[in-house]
Design an enzyme around this catalytic site. Structure first.
Site, PDB file in Angstrom:
ATOM      1  N   ASP A 314       0.860  -1.183   0.000  1.00  0.00           N
ATOM      2  CA  ASP A 314       0.000   0.000   0.000  1.00  0.00           C
ATOM      3  C   ASP A 314       0.900   1.237   0.000  1.00  0.00           C
ATOM      4  O   ASP A 314       2.122   1.144   0.114  1.00  0.00           O
ATOM      5  CB  ASP A 314      -0.937  -0.028   1.226  1.00  0.00           C
ATOM      6  CG  ASP A 314      -2.227   0.753   0.987  1.00  0.00           C
ATOM      7  OD1 ASP A 314      -2.231   1.693   0.159  1.00  0.00           O
ATOM      8  OD2 ASP A 314      -3.243   0.431   1.624  1.00  0.00           O
ATOM      9  N   GLU A 519     -10.718   6.457   4.616  1.00  0.00           N
ATOM     10  CA  GLU A 519      -9.725   5.850   5.493  1.00  0.00           C
ATOM     11  C   GLU A 519      -9.776   6.387   6.920  1.00  0.00           C
ATOM     12  O   GLU A 519     -10.839   6.550   7.505  1.00  0.00           O
ATOM     13  CB  GLU A 519      -8.332   5.997   4.871  1.00  0.00           C
ATOM     14  CG  GLU A 519      -8.211   5.247   3.544  1.00  0.00           C
ATOM     15  CD  GLU A 519      -6.800   5.176   3.025  1.00  0.00           C
ATOM     16  OE1 GLU A 519      -5.924   4.652   3.730  1.00  0.00           O
ATOM     17  OE2 GLU A 519      -6.564   5.631   1.898  1.00  0.00           O
TER      18      GLU A 519
END
Length: 633
Positions: A314, A519
């Protein structure tokens, strides 16, 4: 004289023969098996790998953000991939042509290297091509989970692939196949459901994005049907939806059996369906950072599940192996690469990574076999994509961005995603469907006339934005389009009770919810709708019959208001096609959606999932009232 002529003839023949021989030798020398599409992919990989220096191999393992990329950088460092991080665009409201030009500029840099290995460009197309202005934005995954319709999701994948290709991009960081077990998580809307079975079914988006593996094709290896498809990415491996208190990037405390039976199930199907890449999760499993978990990445994903594509980190994922991030970068490189991560998403500090990994390989901290495994996997995906044969995009597909056919598909997805939680005090007195013909109706709320709010995060920018940030139809516009021409539609974002009482409305539609987020920013321990949402519900629903349409990325606190609400609809984050909401409110189509997540009474009950011993929800998993389409109302 005759002898001289013969000598000249022999000399000429010899010269011709020598020229032909040299030309043949040159042609043979120029034949590169890795550039021959007729050769088997494994032959091409082996040939290319044998020609590559360590520098060229490490370059392939690097993905950088477009903001630091250039043709020269691609050439100098042999960079394998470029990405657009959330909201990273060539220009504000950039046209598809501008995107194509940018991607091609980077690609030309890659093609000018010694071996001419093309790069791949990745972007977060997680609900349509959501970073691109005027693209079709589909409902977020939680809404698609409510449809229970894998065939629809597959069509959405195919439409998304066309819009992504329209901008010259060949790779999307989608789908998210997390199993959200706690709505306090800021990424819960990226999860199709708390139920692993639904998440598994929705992996049908992968053959939508990549194309259907032919009947004689091999299952379980990366697959791409052609130049109208894109490489997909199953994420985030593994357990990202099960963190403590739903805190993003936190620790998932669960047994191995629990991890495999709940959080891993989507990966089984994704790999069988030929997913090209898998992205690693920021989260930990029982205290071990997933980015450093060799047992799960190499041992389970690569060896047990036989995943043949490449594993990608990521954003700055290896930096976060240490706390604080980047505290010991050398350790992070060793831990991440040796765990089995093949491509590193290093948006900015790529030279530090390249220098660090080069040193570690030369000093035997990272074995050459690990580098070769990573590069083989990256090359396998690139050859499968056909990118060596078709490295550059043109403008021929730009027409697909925001195509009406795709908007119609998104509108259908909105209709099927709506979950009716309440409809009148009893079945005998339903409020919905609403009559199209009425004297005067009120539409209220912060989310009624706001494209950005109804799209949520990961739209134009990483965190999303309020306002009319891209092309689309707001829910208010959808209502105005749906009602009879004689019906007066009054819009007030936050009306007071006196205004509502004095205007003698036939009924009201209140559209409220959460602001856009993504997020960690979206993590919420209270899950309340911010003001003026609650006061708008109170002011309107205390004075006139009302339907409340919730625009949220997850179940939220609604129990205190349910008694004064006549009808309640969970519309999730529907995207750009708000007309789909009006289609169902006014009965052109019936309500069919079912809850993909348990709707709690209070946050004190969380986490609470279907099958738990103490299961006492406000609305259970799978709940959703049905209505029939009412033609000609």
């Amino acid at each position: 004289m005759l002898r001289l002529k013969m000598a000249k003839g022999s000399l000429l023949a010899f010269g011709i023969a020598l020229f032909c021989f040299c030309a043949a030798m040159k042609a043979e020398a120029e034949y590169l098996p890795y550039k021959d599409p007729k050769q088997p992919i494994n032959t091409r990989i082996k040939d290319l790998l044998s020609r590559m220096t360590l520098e060229e191999k490490i370059g392939q393992m690097v993905q950088i953000d477009r903001s630091v990329a250039s043709g020269e950088i691609m050439k100098k460092y042999y960079i394998g991939s470029v990405l657009s991080g959330g909201g990273s665009v060539p220009a504000k409201q950039a046209s598809p042509e501008t995107w194509v030009d940018m991607v091609n500029d980077f690609q030309k840099g890659s093609l000018s290297t010694r071996l001419g290995i093309p790069m791949i460009y990745g972007i977060d197309a997680v609900h349509g091509h959501n970073t691109v202005y005027k693209a079709t934005v589909f409902p977020h995954n939680i809404g698609l989970g409510a449809t229970r319709d894998p065939a629809l999701v597959k069509k959405i994948g195919a439409a998304t692939a066309l819009e992504v290709r329209a901008t010259g991009i060949q790779y999307a960081f989608a789908p998210c196949i997390a199993v959200c077990r706690d709505p306090r998580w800021g990424r819960c809307y990226e999860s199709y459901s708390e139920d692993p079975k639904i998440v598994r079914a929705m992996t049908e988006i992968i053959p939508g994005l990549q194309g259907e593996i032919p009947s004689n094709g091999r299952l379980g290896v990366p697959y791409l049907a052609g130049q109208k498809n894109i490489a997909a990415c199953a994420k985030h491996f593994v357990g990202d939806g099960g963190t403590t208190e739903g805190i993003n990037e936190n620790n998932t405390v669960i047994s191995r059996h629990g991890l495999l039976s709940i959080h891993m199930t989507g990966y089984y199907n994704a790999i069988i369906k030929g997913v090209s890449t898998v992205m690693i999760s920021y989260s930990s499993w029982n205290g071990i950072k997933m980015h450093a978990n060799r047992e799960m990445i190499t041992g389970f994903l690569k060896n047990t599940l036989r995943f043949r594509g490449f594993v990608i980190s990521d954003w700055q994922g290896i930096d976060r192996i240490t706390s604080p991030p980047h505290a010991n970068y050398t350790y992070s490189i060793v831990a991440g690469v040796n765990a089995g991560i093949d491509m590193m998403m290093i948006p900015y500090n790529y030279t530090e990574f390249i220098d660090g990994l080069t040193f570690l390989v030369k000093n035997n901290f990272v074995p050459m076999s690990r580098i070769d495994d990573a590069v083989k996997r990256i090359l396998r995906v690139k050859f499968t994509m056909g990118i060596f044969e078709h490295p550059l995009a043109d403008y021929s597909m730009t027409k697909y961005v925001g195509l009406q056919e795709h908007r119609d598909l998104a509108r259908e997805a909105v209709r099927k995603s709506l979950v009716l939680l309440k409809n009148g005090e009893s079945a005998a007195k339903p409020l919905l469907p609403l009559p199209k013909k009425a004297k005067r109706i009120l539409v209220a709320g912060t989310h009624a006339d706001n494209i950005g709010n109804q799209c949520g995060g990961w739209t134009i920018e990483w965190q999303g934005l309020s306002g009319n940030i891209t092309k689309g139809t707001t829910i208010l516009t959808g209502i105005r389009n749906a009602v009879d021409p004689t019906t007066e539609v009054v819009y007030s974002e936050k009306p007071d009770a006196e205004f509502v009482k004095s205007n003698k409305f036939s009924y009201a539609v209140v559209v409220v919810g959460e602001p856009p987020y993504a997020e960690t920013v979206g993590d919420s321990l209270n899950l309340t709708i911010p003001e003026p949402g609650p006061s708008t519900i109170t002011n309107v629903c205390g004075s006139v019959r009302c339907v409340v349409v919730l625009i949220t990325g997850r179940p939220v606190v609604i129990q205190p208001y349910v008694n004064r609400i006549d009808a309640l609809v969970a519309a999730w984050l529907p995207g750009t096609e708000g007309q789909g909401v009006a289609d169902v409110l006014f009965g052109d189509y019936g309500f069919t959606g079912k809850l993909p997540h348990t709707w709690f009474k209070t946050v004190d009950q969380l986490p609470m999932n279907v099958g738990d011993r103490h299961y006492d929800p406000l609305y259970p998993f799978g709940y959703g009232l049905n209505t029939e389409a009412k033609k000609g109302n």
